[in-house]
Design an enzyme around this catalytic site. Structure first.
Site, PDB file in Angstrom:
ATOM      1  N   CYS A 100       0.836  -1.208   0.000  1.00 37.09           N
ATOM      2  CA  CYS A 100       0.000   0.000   0.000  1.00 37.09           C
ATOM      3  C   CYS A 100       0.870   1.257   0.000  1.00 37.09           C
ATOM      4  O   CYS A 100       2.049   1.215   0.328  1.00 37.09           O
ATOM      5  CB  CYS A 100      -0.878   0.028   1.240  1.00 37.09           C
ATOM      6  SG  CYS A 100      -1.787  -1.489   1.462  1.00 37.09           S
ATOM      7  N   ARG A 157       2.061   1.237  -5.880  1.00 38.19           N
ATOM      8  CA  ARG A 157       2.141   0.391  -4.685  1.00 38.19           C
ATOM      9  C   ARG A 157       0.839  -0.346  -4.405  1.00 38.19           C
ATOM     10  O   ARG A 157       0.814  -1.300  -3.629  1.00 38.19           O
ATOM     11  CB  ARG A 157       2.519   1.236  -3.464  1.00 38.19           C
ATOM     12  CG  ARG A 157       3.841   1.950  -3.602  1.00 38.19           C
ATOM     13  CD  ARG A 157       4.121   2.756  -2.382  1.00 38.19           C
ATOM     14  NE  ARG A 157       4.377   1.920  -1.230  1.00 38.19           N
ATOM     15  CZ  ARG A 157       5.567   1.465  -0.869  1.00 38.19           C
ATOM     16  NH1 ARG A 157       6.622   1.787  -1.579  1.00 38.19           N
ATOM     17  NH2 ARG A 157       5.697   0.714   0.198  1.00 38.19           N
ATOM     18  N   TRP A 169      -3.408  -2.170  -1.506  1.00 45.53           N
ATOM     19  CA  TRP A 169      -3.178  -3.472  -2.138  1.00 45.53           C
ATOM     20  C   TRP A 169      -3.629  -4.467  -1.078  1.00 45.53           C
ATOM     21  O   TRP A 169      -2.958  -4.645  -0.063  1.00 45.53           O
ATOM     22  CB  TRP A 169      -1.691  -3.630  -2.465  1.00 45.53           C
ATOM     23  CG  TRP A 169      -1.355  -4.882  -3.210  1.00 45.53           C
ATOM     24  CD1 TRP A 169      -1.414  -5.074  -4.557  1.00 45.53           C
ATOM     25  CD2 TRP A 169      -0.888  -6.114  -2.659  1.00 45.53           C
ATOM     26  NE1 TRP A 169      -1.021  -6.351  -4.871  1.00 45.53           N
ATOM     27  CE2 TRP A 169      -0.692  -7.009  -3.737  1.00 45.53           C
ATOM     28  CE3 TRP A 169      -0.617  -6.570  -1.358  1.00 45.53           C
ATOM     29  CZ2 TRP A 169      -0.247  -8.315  -3.547  1.00 45.53           C
ATOM     30  CZ3 TRP A 169      -0.169  -7.877  -1.185  1.00 45.53           C
ATOM     31  CH2 TRP A 169       0.010  -8.729  -2.268  1.00 45.53           C
ATOM     32  N   ASN A 213       0.202   0.489   6.179  1.00 44.97           N
ATOM     33  CA  ASN A 213       0.771  -0.435   5.203  1.00 44.97           C
ATOM     34  C   ASN A 213       1.428  -1.553   6.008  1.00 44.97           C
ATOM     35  O   ASN A 213       2.218  -1.273   6.906  1.00 44.97           O
ATOM     36  CB  ASN A 213       1.802   0.307   4.342  1.00 44.97           C
ATOM     37  CG  ASN A 213       2.556  -0.622   3.408  1.00 44.97           C
ATOM     38  OD1 ASN A 213       2.060  -1.687   3.057  1.00 44.97           O
ATOM     39  ND2 ASN A 213       3.742  -0.215   3.000  1.00 44.97           N
ATOM     40  N   GLY A 214       1.092  -2.801   5.698  1.00 46.71           N
ATOM     41  CA  GLY A 214       1.699  -3.920   6.438  1.00 46.71           C
ATOM     42  C   GLY A 214       0.641  -4.928   6.834  1.00 46.71           C
ATOM     43  O   GLY A 214      -0.478  -4.921   6.310  1.00 46.71           O
ATOM     44  N   GLU A 223      13.204 -13.402 -17.973  1.00 47.51           N
ATOM     45  CA  GLU A 223      12.751 -12.017 -17.834  1.00 47.51           C
ATOM     46  C   GLU A 223      11.717 -11.660 -18.917  1.00 47.51           C
ATOM     47  O   GLU A 223      10.714 -11.004 -18.632  1.00 47.51           O
ATOM     48  CB  GLU A 223      13.967 -11.077 -17.880  1.00 47.51           C
ATOM     49  CG  GLU A 223      13.673  -9.605 -17.782  1.00 47.51           C
ATOM     50  CD  GLU A 223      12.932  -9.176 -16.513  1.00 47.51           C
ATOM     51  OE1 GLU A 223      12.761  -9.985 -15.598  1.00 47.51           O
ATOM     52  OE2 GLU A 223      12.491  -8.015 -16.482  1.00 47.51           O
ATOM     53  N   LYS A 245       7.974 -10.440 -18.021  1.00 46.65           N
ATOM     54  CA  LYS A 245       7.432  -9.152 -18.478  1.00 46.65           C
ATOM     55  C   LYS A 245       6.106  -9.370 -19.196  1.00 46.65           C
ATOM     56  O   LYS A 245       5.127  -8.681 -18.939  1.00 46.65           O
ATOM     57  CB  LYS A 245       8.386  -8.432 -19.442  1.00 46.65           C
ATOM     58  CG  LYS A 245       9.592  -7.754 -18.851  1.00 46.65           C
ATOM     59  CD  LYS A 245       9.330  -6.544 -18.012  1.00 46.65           C
ATOM     60  CE  LYS A 245       9.117  -6.899 -16.582  1.00 46.65           C
ATOM     61  NZ  LYS A 245      10.242  -7.001 -15.704  1.00 46.65           N
ATOM     62  N   GLU A 272       3.229 -10.581 -16.769  1.00 47.54           N
ATOM     63  CA  GLU A 272       2.724  -9.665 -15.744  1.00 47.54           C
ATOM     64  C   GLU A 272       1.934  -8.495 -16.315  1.00 47.54           C
ATOM     65  O   GLU A 272       1.017  -8.006 -15.670  1.00 47.54           O
ATOM     66  CB  GLU A 272       3.821  -9.189 -14.786  1.00 47.54           C
ATOM     67  CG  GLU A 272       4.860  -8.301 -15.369  1.00 47.54           C
ATOM     68  CD  GLU A 272       5.938  -7.939 -14.355  1.00 47.54           C
ATOM     69  OE1 GLU A 272       5.679  -7.900 -13.151  1.00 47.54           O
ATOM     70  OE2 GLU A 272       7.075  -7.681 -14.808  1.00 47.54           O
ATOM     71  N   HIS A 294      13.201 -31.519 -22.889  1.00 45.52           N
ATOM     72  CA  HIS A 294      12.883 -32.364 -21.738  1.00 45.52           C
ATOM     73  C   HIS A 294      11.475 -32.099 -21.212  1.00 45.52           C
ATOM     74  O   HIS A 294      11.222 -32.264 -20.028  1.00 45.52           O
ATOM     75  CB  HIS A 294      13.934 -32.165 -20.644  1.00 45.52           C
ATOM     76  CG  HIS A 294      15.303 -32.504 -21.133  1.00 45.52           C
ATOM     77  ND1 HIS A 294      15.755 -33.802 -21.224  1.00 45.52           N
ATOM     78  CD2 HIS A 294      16.302 -31.727 -21.623  1.00 45.52           C
ATOM     79  CE1 HIS A 294      16.977 -33.797 -21.721  1.00 45.52           C
ATOM     80  NE2 HIS A 294      17.330 -32.544 -21.975  1.00 45.52           N
ATOM     81  N   LYS A 341       4.225  -2.801  -6.697  1.00 47.21           N
ATOM     82  CA  LYS A 341       5.635  -2.661  -7.055  1.00 47.21           C
ATOM     83  C   LYS A 341       6.581  -3.084  -5.939  1.00 47.21           C
ATOM     84  O   LYS A 341       7.557  -3.763  -6.160  1.00 47.21           O
ATOM     85  CB  LYS A 341       5.934  -1.222  -7.462  1.00 47.21           C
ATOM     86  CG  LYS A 341       7.360  -1.046  -7.894  1.00 47.21           C
ATOM     87  CD  LYS A 341       7.476  -0.219  -9.111  1.00 47.21           C
ATOM     88  CE  LYS A 341       8.867  -0.258  -9.679  1.00 47.21           C
ATOM     89  NZ  LYS A 341       9.071  -1.397 -10.577  1.00 47.21           N
TER      90      LYS A 341
HETATM   91  C1  F6R Z   1       8.811  -7.590 -12.140  1.00 51.02           C
HETATM   92  C2  F6R Z   1       9.116  -6.904 -10.901  1.00 51.02           C
HETATM   93  C3  F6R Z   1       9.292  -7.700  -9.668  1.00 51.02           C
HETATM   94  C4  F6R Z   1      10.451  -7.158  -8.819  1.00 51.02           C
HETATM   95  C5  F6R Z   1      10.519  -7.909  -7.477  1.00 51.02           C
HETATM   96  C6  F6R Z   1      11.705  -7.471  -6.644  1.00 51.02           C
HETATM   97  O1  F6R Z   1       8.706  -6.715 -13.218  1.00 51.02           O
HETATM   98  O2  F6R Z   1       9.203  -5.699 -10.855  1.00 51.02           O
HETATM   99  O3  F6R Z   1       9.484  -9.050  -9.971  1.00 51.02           O
HETATM  100  O4  F6R Z   1      11.638  -7.288  -9.529  1.00 51.02           O
HETATM  101  O5  F6R Z   1       9.343  -7.700  -6.758  1.00 51.02           O
HETATM  102  O6  F6R Z   1      11.632  -6.111  -6.347  1.00 51.02           O
HETATM  103  P1  F6R Z   1      12.915  -5.299  -5.871  1.00 51.02           P
HETATM  104  O7  F6R Z   1      13.876  -5.286  -6.991  1.00 51.02           O
HETATM  105  O8  F6R Z   1      12.376  -3.937  -5.546  1.00 51.02           O
HETATM  106  O9  F6R Z   1      13.441  -6.008  -4.668  1.00 51.02           O
END
Ligand code: F6R
Length: 608
Positions: free
Chosen positions: A2, A27, A74, A100-101, A480, A484, A487, A503, A603
């Site tokens: 949040c 967030r 969130w 938040n938490g 990756e 991308k 998500e 496999h 995020k």
């Molecule tokens: C994917 C993404 C997440 C972050 C992960 C770690 O696009 O953004 O997978 O990479 O939550 O976040 P950080 O780097 O902030 O520890």
């Protein structure tokens, strides 16, 4: 998770809070709310949805007053409903809370408070805090918060306001980030810097259990009732970096910012034919030389960068590296000794699992080096040394510029380790640096021509599944690329080492399956990857290859080719990820999705 922002000053609070929430929406975007105090009344507006949707339903601007709290949610405890949206209040609407938490003992506290006749209006864990503070309130909100915290178990960052003390904001935290912004005749609390950057660049990082008392002219920070002196940090981010500046989405803007972010990450760090980390790295050459192992911990995209880092460090610096999911590492009993360096990689510097992993490593006497983007974040503060990525604030939920700048720092650290361990000849080192310097311009050129990627996005638009294949340093890139795409576009995607496909995953291939293959030229696996492409083609799959400029052969066996400039194999992943990021963005756009706010995601993952 949040987002919180609070304001006290001379200006009208609600527009400042709304603007701040827009900057924190990455967030959480299930629901949002703002409350203010005006003329001895607590005023509130909240609802479900993204901020722009809520704005159509409620009139935030009607909230008068020069003090207020706001929140974007969130959901953790309790469904996404208007009642569960923050702020939350005590029985008489005198005490307002944003949180938040996760409060772990909330049920126990709720049962206790219900017995004391408190009336609950939501299904959240947060609301118990408001009632607990009400129960402890004896004319001093600061003391009521302090006494309530003694009963609370879990993680929190909290903003609190009380109608009886209408000039004060109280803020506190435990294992969840909160900063204090210092302005002129105004002060702020926020989950993250972008929320307040427009108003001030002076920031105090609150530590666990500290309580901040803010009025418009004063900020006091206390620990166990004692006033403490805190460092004021100056944030050197330009407030424009937290704006979209003409781009439709932050994700697209941040993809295009990568050449600049990489240039800034390289700035001042390349010198005298080598890497210069003298001003930043707090480890002696002797310590680095005597290391016999490195463990890298991270989550998500940062974990993918770690895998590429493993390849770089083993290949060039000849040091054994292990890469661990931080969430797994924290619950194992890892074998670490004084010659093991633990590297944590994190964009936000607040990811709960990565933070817990470095604490676990510290308990075992390892030294911690972190690669972090957010200055002053918890992971940065708790590390023995930090190498920052200078990506600027990353607001799009999908990580893009943080990833490429992490790769750059890992590459720089690899070069440093190689020179300390004398694993590379001088001319080889020179070549590695020359090629590195060219990356921003090469990337710029790629970003100037995105036509072919937009066309390829049309292939993916109607698909339900996709495969990504790569080998060596480009295997993490396949992971990756898949992350991308899934998500932001909600297409089920998997990344695999190209040869591993035989496999199992090969069973998935038919004429509907798009397979993106990173097939850049190298002396190690290029020819093998061509073989893997043939295997996909033989089963009718659609092959989209990412290849090195000038490679004619690849065009003959693939359905589409995206060319990237010729560079060293080890650097190719930094360039090859760009088309994948753009692909994910354009597919999401074509499917009418918002790539900045993918469903269910937040995020900064500050809870376990
Ligand atoms: C994917 C993404 C997440 C972050 C992960 C770690 O696009 O953004 O997978 O990479 O939550 O976040 P950080 O780097 O902030 O520890």
């Amino acid at each position: 998770m949040c987002g919180i922002i609070g304001y006290v000053g001379n200006k009208k609070a609600s527009p400042i809070l709304f603007e701040g929430l827009k900057k924190l929406e990455y967030r959480g975007y299930d629901s949002a709310g703002i409350c203010t105090i005006s003329e001895n009344k607590t005023l509130v507006e909240k609802d479900i949805g993204k901020l722009d949707e809520i704005k159509k339903k409620v009139d935030f601007n009607s909230l008068k007053g020069n003090i207020g709290l706001s929140h974007c949610r969130w959901a953790t405890h309790g469904k996404v409903t208007k009642e569960n949206a923050h702020p939350h209040f005590d029985c008489k609407n005198r005490i307002s809370i944003v949180h938040n938490g996760i409060i772990e003992n909330f049920q126990e506290l709720k049962d206790y408070l219900i017995k004391k006749d408190h009336k609950f209006r939501s299904g959240t864990d947060t609301e118990v805090i408001a009632h607990l503070i009400e129960e402890n309130y004896k004319g001093n909100i600061e003391n009521a918060v302090r006494n309530s915290l003694k009963k609370i178990e879990g993680s929190y960052s909290l903003g609190v306001m009380c109608l009886d003390e209408p000039d004060k904001l109280i803020a506190t935290r435990n294992e969840s980030p909160l900063i204090i912004g210092l302005g002129k005749d105004e002060n702020f609390i926020a989950s993250d810097v972008p929320a307040i950057l427009k108003h001030t660049n002076k920031v105090i990082y609150l530590e666990n259990h500290e309580i901040a008392v803010l009025t418009k002219n004063d900020v006091k920070i206390k620990l166990d009732k004692k006033k403490i002196k805190k460092t004021i940090h100056k944030i050197d981010w330009d407030s424009e970096l937290a704006e979209k500046t003409g781009y439709k989405h932050f994700m697209l803007k941040e993809i295009h910012e990568q050449p600049r972010a990489i240039t800034e990450t390289l700035n001042g760090r390349l010198d005298h034919g080598g890497v210069d980390f003298r001003k930043e790295l707090k480890f002696s050459e002797k310590y680095l030389k005597n290391l016999d192992r490195i463990i890298i911990v991270a989550c998500g995209t940062s974990w993918h960068a770690a895998l590429a880092g493993e390849f770089m460090l083993e290949e060039l610096a000849k040091i054994p590296v292990e890469v661990e999911y931080a969430s797994e590492f924290r619950y194992r009993r890892p074998i670490i000794d004084k010659n093991t360096l633990v590297i944590a990689i994190s964009q936000s510097g607040e990811t709960a699992d990565t933070l817990a992993a470095i604490r676990e490593a510290k308990n075992r006497n390892a030294k911690i080096l972190s690669i972090v983007n957010s200055k002053g974040s918890s992971i940065a503060r708790e590390s023995d040394s930090v190498l920052y990525t200078y990506a600027g604030p990353e607001i799009g939920v999908a990580s893009t510029k943080a990833f490429t700048t992490q790769l750059i720092v890992l590459y720089l650290f690899t070069l440093l380790m190689s020179s300390v361990r004398k694993s590379l000849k001088k001319d080889v080192m020179k070549g590695l640096i020359e090629n590195l310097r060219k990356i921003p311009l090469e990337m710029e050129a790629m970003l100037n021509d995105t036509k072919s990627i937009k066309k390829i996005a049309e292939i993916y638009k109607e698909k339900d599944h996709a495969l990504f294949l790569g080998r060596g340093v480009n295997f993490p890139l396949a992971l990756e690329g898949a992350l991308k795409l899934k998500e932001v576009s909600y297409i089920h995607a998997e990344g695999y080492p190209a040869a591993e496909m035989k496999h199992g995953p090969i069973a998935l291939i038919d004429k509907k399956m798009p397979v993106m293959v990173i097939a850049t030229k190298d002396v190690y696996t290029y020819k093998k990857v061509l073989g893997n492409i043939q295997e996909v083609k033989a089963r009718g799959g659609i092959v989209i290859a990412i290849a090195t400029e000038g490679d004619k052969q690849i065009g003959k066996i693939s359905d589409c080719v995206i060319y990237i400039p010729k560079t060293l194999y080890i650097l190719s992943s930094i360039l090859a990820v760009v088309p994948m990021q753009l692909l994910a963005y354009y597919v999401a756009r074509d499917r009418k999705l918002d790539p900045d706010k993918p469903r269910n995601l937040s995020k900064s993952v500050t809870v376990e």
